[in-house]
Design an enzyme around this catalytic site. Structure first.
Site, PDB file in Angstrom:
ATOM      1  N   LYS A  53      10.526  67.814   6.037  1.00 18.33           N
ATOM      2  CA  LYS A  53       9.084  67.500   6.039  1.00 18.33           C
ATOM      3  C   LYS A  53       8.291  68.678   6.609  1.00 18.33           C
ATOM      4  O   LYS A  53       7.295  69.109   6.040  1.00 18.33           O
ATOM      5  CB  LYS A  53       8.799  66.229   6.865  1.00 18.33           C
ATOM      6  N   ARG A  58       5.677  55.694   9.751  1.00 21.18           N
ATOM      7  CA  ARG A  58       7.103  55.537   9.464  1.00 21.18           C
ATOM      8  C   ARG A  58       7.611  54.127   9.615  1.00 21.18           C
ATOM      9  O   ARG A  58       8.825  53.891   9.598  1.00 21.18           O
ATOM     10  CB  ARG A  58       7.992  56.534  10.181  1.00 21.18           C
ATOM     11  N   ARG A 105      19.200  74.355  13.426  1.00 19.42           N
ATOM     12  CA  ARG A 105      17.733  74.404  13.537  1.00 19.42           C
ATOM     13  C   ARG A 105      17.303  74.944  14.893  1.00 19.42           C
ATOM     14  O   ARG A 105      17.731  74.452  15.925  1.00 19.42           O
ATOM     15  CB  ARG A 105      17.130  73.017  13.316  1.00 19.42           C
ATOM     16  N   ARG A 114      15.804  71.535  19.697  1.00 22.26           N
ATOM     17  CA  ARG A 114      15.185  70.281  20.154  1.00 22.26           C
ATOM     18  C   ARG A 114      16.214  69.422  20.871  1.00 22.26           C
ATOM     19  O   ARG A 114      17.339  69.274  20.405  1.00 22.26           O
ATOM     20  CB  ARG A 114      14.601  69.529  18.945  1.00 22.26           C
ATOM     21  N   ARG A 170      18.321  58.441  15.049  1.00 27.74           N
ATOM     22  CA  ARG A 170      17.100  58.734  14.266  1.00 27.74           C
ATOM     23  C   ARG A 170      17.326  58.469  12.781  1.00 27.74           C
ATOM     24  O   ARG A 170      16.459  57.909  12.099  1.00 27.74           O
ATOM     25  CB  ARG A 170      16.683  60.189  14.484  1.00 27.74           C
TER      26      ARG A 170
END
Ligand code: AP5
Ligand code: MG
Length: 224
Positions: free
Chosen positions: A18, A97, A136, A168, A179
């Site tokens: 996203k 969401r 990431r 993160r 998640r």
């Protein structure tokens, strides 16, 4: 490229891209601006604000924040940016969401004649996503890098500011699973809400390079 007012919601599992698609779209479509609720919350955490202290507990566990809290946060943001009007163009990354969030957003936008006019689900196989997350690295601005796919020019430094990148805290395998499960649990009713409104579409692919041209084409077709 000048297009009719476009108010887009991007749906997609954590790691589906996203944030990556959003930054590409912002470059391709100058009239577009975006809100990422994840980035918004991470900023509040960095500022050590009251919102940040609520958010950090949920995010650390990979859980969704309460719907009402999120709806108020986003509505305030839309109001502050003067986006609650029929001429505004914007993209929402990470909100709504849940179907409940979608209903709350819809009634706010409806009363301002600024309804969402396109919802795109980024459909990426979960096996592909899991591989990505360990690679990431992010900057405090929200800029996202991947050590293999789009590495920073200088290792572990942001291309624009030169500041250090970090991973993160919610990107560890246990939290990531929470998640991912939560995304698939909420997806069906959320999707249903937007299918009924006639604005839902889906773009599938294993990589962001496959998805991006399809997404841009879809947008151009609808809003030219
Ligand atoms: P949020 O920050 O929105 O996280 P998320 O939805 O889990 O999504 P991500 O940001 O992890 O993934 P992304 O789809 O943006 O993928 P990206 O582009 O980075 O939310 C965090 C938390 O905040 C939530 O868990 C919740 O607690 C809270 N929250 C936020 N909004 C909320 C709401 N509305 N209600 C309640 N709570 C809320 O890409 C992923 C990686 O893949 C990157 O490394 C990227 O470089 C890489 N990549 C992209 N394309 C490719 C490719 N083609 N090949 C290889 N790697 C690629
Ligand atoms: Mg993101």
């Amino acid at each position: 490229m000048s297009l009719k007012p476009l108010r887009i919601v991007l749906l997609g599992a954590p790691g589906a891209g996203k944030g990556t698609q959003t930054s590409r779209l912002l470059k391709a479509i100058p009239q577009l601006s975006s809100i990422s609720t994840g980035d918004l919350l991470r900023n509040e955490i960095a500022k050590k604000s009251e919102i940040g202290s609520v958010a950090s507990k949920y995010i650390a566990d990979g859980k969704l924040l309460p719907d009402l809290f999120m709806a108020q946060l986003v509505t305030n943001e839309l109001r502050q940016r003067n986006w609650l009007n029929r001429d505004a163009s914007f993209l929402l990354d990470g909100f709504p969401r849940t179907a409940n969030q979608a209903e709350k957003l819809d009634s706010e936008l409806e009363s301002n004649q600024a309804n969402v006019n396109l919802v795109v689900e980024l459909d990426v196989p979960p096996s592909v996503i899991l591989d990505r997350i360990s690679n990431r690295w992010v900057h405090s601005s929200g800029r996202v890098y991947n050590l293999q796919y789009n590495p920073p020019k200088v290792p572990f430094k942001d291309d624009v500011t030169g500041e250090p990148l970090f991973q993160r805290p919610d990107d560890n395998p246990e939290t990531f699973k929470v998640r991912l499960d939560s995304y698939f649990k909420e997806l069906a009713p959320l999707k249903q809400f937007y299918i009924k409104k006639g604005v839902y579409d889906k773009v599938s692919g294993d990589t962001s390079d496959i998805i991006f041209p399809k997404l841009l084409e879809l947008i151009k077709k609808r809003f030219s």
